[in-house]
Write an enzyme that holds these catalytic residues in place. Sequence first.
Site, short mmCIF file in Angstrom:
data_model
loop_
_atom_site.label_atom_id
_atom_site.label_comp_id
_atom_site.label_asym_id
_atom_site.label_seq_id
_atom_site.Cartn_x
_atom_site.Cartn_y
_atom_site.Cartn_z
N HIS A 120 59.69 35.87 46.82
CA HIS A 120 60.43 34.93 47.66
C HIS A 120 60.41 33.55 47.02
O HIS A 120 59.42 33.14 46.42
CB HIS A 120 59.79 34.82 49.05
CG HIS A 120 60.16 35.93 49.98
ND1 HIS A 120 61.35 35.97 50.67
CD2 HIS A 120 59.49 37.05 50.33
CE1 HIS A 120 61.39 37.06 51.41
NE2 HIS A 120 60.28 37.74 51.22
N ARG A 186 41.58 39.92 34.19
CA ARG A 186 41.18 39.41 32.88
C ARG A 186 40.85 40.59 31.97
O ARG A 186 40.43 41.64 32.42
CB ARG A 186 39.94 38.51 33.00
CG ARG A 186 40.21 37.21 33.75
CD ARG A 186 38.93 36.47 34.01
NE ARG A 186 39.16 35.15 34.58
CZ ARG A 186 38.21 34.40 35.12
NH1 ARG A 186 36.97 34.84 35.16
NH2 ARG A 186 38.51 33.22 35.62
N ARG A 189 38.03 44.89 27.76
CA ARG A 189 37.87 45.36 26.39
C ARG A 189 39.08 46.19 25.99
O ARG A 189 39.90 46.55 26.84
CB ARG A 189 36.59 46.18 26.22
CG ARG A 189 36.55 47.52 26.95
CD ARG A 189 35.25 48.24 26.62
NE ARG A 189 35.07 49.47 27.36
CZ ARG A 189 35.52 50.67 26.97
NH1 ARG A 189 36.19 50.77 25.83
NH2 ARG A 189 35.30 51.73 27.69
#
Length: 571
Positions: A120, A186, A189
């Site tokens: 939106h 995040r 590995r």
Amino acid sequence: MNAQDDRVPQDGRFDYCPWLFEKEATPEQRAAQLAHQRRLTAATGAEIGDRCYLSPLAALHPDRFRLGDASYVAAHAYLTGDIDAGADCTFNPFTTVRGKVTLGEAVRIGAHTSLLGFNHSTAPDRRVHRQPTTSRGITVGDDVWIGSHVVILDGVTIGDHCVIGAGAVVTRDVPDWAMVAGNPARFIRDRRDTRGRPARRPGGAEGTRRGADLDARLADFAVAAREQAPALLARAWDGERYVDRPGARPTVRAHCDAVEVADLLLGAPPAQLPAVAHVERLRAAQDPVTGLVPELGATLPAPAADGLVDDGAALYHVLSVGYALRLLDSAPAHPVRAVAGVTPRQLTDRLDRLPWADRAWHAGSWIDSFATAALWNLELGAEPGAPGTLEALFGWLLTRVDPWTGMWGRPAGDSGRLQVVNGYYRLTRGSFAQFGVAVPHPERVIDTVLDHARDPRYFGGERENACNVLDVAHPLWLAGRATGHRADEARAWAEDQLDRALGRWREGSGFGFGPAPESTGPGREPGLQGTEMWLAILWLLADLTGRSDLLGYRPRGVHRPEPARALTTPV
């Protein structure tokens, strides 16, 4: 379409464990499922492959829906919008998929996960529910496992072979093979790295305090850099083109560095031009005859007798322009023609003549550009060279490497190991690292690099520049993936350099390259080149110390850690 149909013989196991249907359903249940699929197709125009199961308890209200073979939609899944899923995909119970969403093959979506391929607007002049919606779409590659309770937001692309940890909120692109988790997600590995990231930190109270301080500084830097990135990029825009820093002349590299910095910190192209205009400018810069890119306002350097260019900006533009276009989801307009015609004999003759004795960096940079040109030719469907040329390159390198140093060239009395180590980075970046080939003698590489990293002419005080630190950090990272040799020393060096590098950030203007002769770098003033290089260096240093997830980015361009293309022919 989600109403329970009394004519369908029910088995709750299939609604919640749809993967059981193919092996355990009775003929009557199979017939009923096909009838359910026909009704769904008639009502929505859906395209449904063979051996699929769609629970009658799922809420399916798509504008367009394609489901590949052997795919499943479990109970209470809620699917709307434009959805295109490949074979072997599973939408588990309570999955929500809305907007424009494209899935590759073998994508598993965990329960209670949401893929929201729309958004939106939030203008203050009206209530949110009256705002128009936008949709950039979500794209997921092949062989991806998305855990439960994950949220993936509009505009995100997830590469092949990724794992998205349970509860993650994915707000930016995820590269191939990455395992990510957290809010915001995040990098944890590389899925191929079965040893995982290094986790040890210096022992004792002092080491613990320093580690916690570095963690906090790195996380604070990541937030500040993202907030300041728009101003940093605007500072380097002269109204028509990108410059490295205010007052400098526009260059091709500055434009490419702007694309790299924006991708790292913002996950989007620089705002000074629409994405399509970035692509048009960079593609138009390429000379259609040679495939090389001259500097703005300059002509290409004259080729040598064998038709290949020796030095100059045109060689580095093979890297910078090619990767900037890749980050913009495009590619060079033309193959590099000189490379496409090189025979194995011509290449090995050229390799023999490179200045290994006194200019190993220049030799390594030439190989970097040649191998990267071969990469783009492959990506464009052209020949990387005559048959056997790439194999000849790796064969020459593997038979000429010094087993005592793991490198090419010899140290010089006036500069020590500088040329050899810096040349090693450029050489291996374009060849072994870029094509996913293991480097030879990784233990000796680490010994040589750590010895060079103690040279007081280049390290310590304020003597470090981006080139010299990068050319130690990357070999340590690359060779360290194959061996744990002297890992504690490599980690300690990286932690010390990380501490120093974080202090070099200039608010609103980025990083300076650092002290260097004018011919090898732009100097101490902050600019795009220094910022692009130090952002990549920070990632490598942080990964060597087990902290790269705190940065929230992973290089995808010139300094990407993963191979750009696997070399399928054994070397």
